[in-house]
Design a protein around this motif. Structure first.
Motif, short mmCIF file in Angstrom:
data_model
loop_
_atom_site.label_atom_id
_atom_site.label_comp_id
_atom_site.label_asym_id
_atom_site.label_seq_id
_atom_site.Cartn_x
_atom_site.Cartn_y
_atom_site.Cartn_z
N THR A 143 0.85 -1.19 0.00
CA THR A 143 0.00 0.00 0.00
C THR A 143 0.88 1.24 0.00
O THR A 143 1.68 1.43 0.92
CB THR A 143 -0.90 0.03 1.25
OG1 THR A 143 -1.76 -1.13 1.24
CG2 THR A 143 -1.75 1.29 1.28
N GLY A 144 0.75 2.06 -1.01
CA GLY A 144 1.57 3.27 -1.09
C GLY A 144 3.00 2.97 -1.47
O GLY A 144 3.37 1.83 -1.80
N GLU A 145 3.83 3.98 -1.40
CA GLU A 145 5.24 3.86 -1.77
C GLU A 145 6.05 3.41 -0.57
O GLU A 145 5.97 4.00 0.51
CB GLU A 145 5.76 5.22 -2.25
CG GLU A 145 7.16 5.18 -2.83
CD GLU A 145 7.20 4.51 -4.19
OE1 GLU A 145 8.31 4.11 -4.60
OE2 GLU A 145 6.14 4.40 -4.84
N PRO A 146 6.85 2.32 -0.69
CA PRO A 146 7.69 1.89 0.42
C PRO A 146 8.65 3.01 0.84
O PRO A 146 9.11 3.78 0.01
CB PRO A 146 8.46 0.69 -0.16
CG PRO A 146 7.58 0.19 -1.26
CD PRO A 146 6.95 1.41 -1.86
N LYS A 147 8.94 3.06 2.14
CA LYS A 147 9.82 4.10 2.68
C LYS A 147 11.13 3.48 3.17
O LYS A 147 11.12 2.50 3.91
CB LYS A 147 9.13 4.81 3.85
CG LYS A 147 7.79 5.44 3.50
CD LYS A 147 7.92 6.53 2.47
CE LYS A 147 6.58 7.20 2.19
NZ LYS A 147 6.69 8.25 1.13
N THR A 148 12.26 4.04 2.75
CA THR A 148 13.55 3.59 3.26
C THR A 148 13.72 4.14 4.66
O THR A 148 13.66 5.35 4.87
CB THR A 148 14.70 4.08 2.36
OG1 THR A 148 14.54 3.51 1.05
CG2 THR A 148 16.05 3.68 2.93
N PHE A 149 13.92 3.25 5.63
CA PHE A 149 14.01 3.70 7.02
C PHE A 149 15.41 3.58 7.61
O PHE A 149 15.74 4.26 8.57
CB PHE A 149 13.00 2.97 7.90
CG PHE A 149 13.20 1.47 8.01
CD1 PHE A 149 13.82 0.92 9.11
CD2 PHE A 149 12.75 0.62 7.00
CE1 PHE A 149 13.99 -0.46 9.22
CE2 PHE A 149 12.91 -0.75 7.10
CZ PHE A 149 13.55 -1.29 8.21
#
Length: 286
Positions: free
Chosen positions: A135-141
């Motif tokens: 869901t949505g754009e993956p975020k680099t954490f």
């Protein structure tokens, strides 16, 4: 409330003020309903919901079971963060499935029930997003780099990647499909080193265990794993690691059984509290 129509000639300043007050009271009632509805939406990182608390706007805490599929290299930090998340959200229960990112991605694409995926590389996350699983754009954490894991005291005195190619040296690597394996191949190529590993493991913990058990002389693992296992092994840094930095993306899953809980956990991992735990473990900020 009924507001009587006023003619232009009778629309005095006093009547106008009364009308404004009446309309304002009606608007306040409507806003209350809007706030109640929007409060169920996950908050952005740094707000109360993202850290498991309640914001000034009254955003509710996460509740219910939350299943997180996460790269094996995140085991120590995510286990700690899961407990912190639960402590701040008494109605939530976080369950983890740690393993090689590629195997986890395959399970997700095959329909395994999960709410969140945290991968050790964008490539493995892409297999999920390409299948419409996120869901949505993956975020680099966070980001991570490699190190050479060796027995305590570094008995063979390894100083760099070239030493691993010496005759008789037994080396464990992750399989090339696994992010730590792909990173290892990139680093070895950058160092112009060719070697044949005695074993290819399906996740980074497997490669590390081979060193712990004395089955190999060294393995290429993440520096965070070396730090987490410092009581049993030592680590050797090498410059080519800078050529093989892995970004770690996280995403809520499209078929998440607990969509609100998934969004809250993803936001929490990006919060300052979670970032402090991750960087203390040796991960780099994105």
């Amino acid at each position: 409330m009924t507001v009587r129509r006023l003619t232009a000639t009778r629309f005095t300043a006093t009547a106008a003020a009364a009308l404004v007050l009446a309309l304002g009271a009606t608007a306040c009632g409507s806003d209350g309903g809007t706030d109640a509805k929007s409060s169920s939406s996950p908050a952005a990182p740094g707000t109360g919901a993202a850290t498991g608390g309640t914001s000034a706007a009254g955003v509710p805490k996460a509740t219910g079971a939350i299943t997180v599929f996460a790269a094996a290299s995140l085991k120590e930090t995510f286990t700690e963060l899961g407990k912190k998340f639960e402590a701040a959200n008494p109605g939530a229960k976080v369950t983890f499935n740690f393993g090689g990112s590629s195997a986890l991605a395959t399970s997700i694409n095959s329909g395994a029930p999960a709410d969140v995926f945290a991968a050790a590389s964008p490539a493995t996350m892409k297999t999920v997003t390409d299948a419409g699983g996120a869901t949505g754009e993956p975020k680099t954490f966070v980001r991570n780099t490699l190190a050479i894991a060796v027995p305590k005291g570094n008995p063979k005195h390894f100083a760099g990647l070239a030493d691993l190619a010496a005759p008789g040296v037994k080396v464990a690597l992750c399989a090339k499909e696994v992010p730590c394996g792909a990173a290892a191949l990139t680093a070895l190529k950058a160092a112009n080193v060719n070697l044949t590993p005695v074993t290819l493991e399906q996740d980074v913990k497997g490669a590390l265990t081979k060193v712990e058990l004395g089955e190999v002389d060294a393995s290429l693992v993440y520096r965070t794993d070396v730090k987490a296992d410092a009581a049993k092994i030592d680590g050797v840094e090498f410059p080519e690691a800078a050529k093989a930095v892995n970004d770690y993306p996280i995403a809520a899953l499209a078929k998440a059984p607990n969509k609100d809980g998934a969004a809250a956990f993803v936001a929490y991992i990006q919060s300052s509290e979670a970032q402090q735990v991750l960087t203390a473990a040796g991960f780099q900020a994105p």
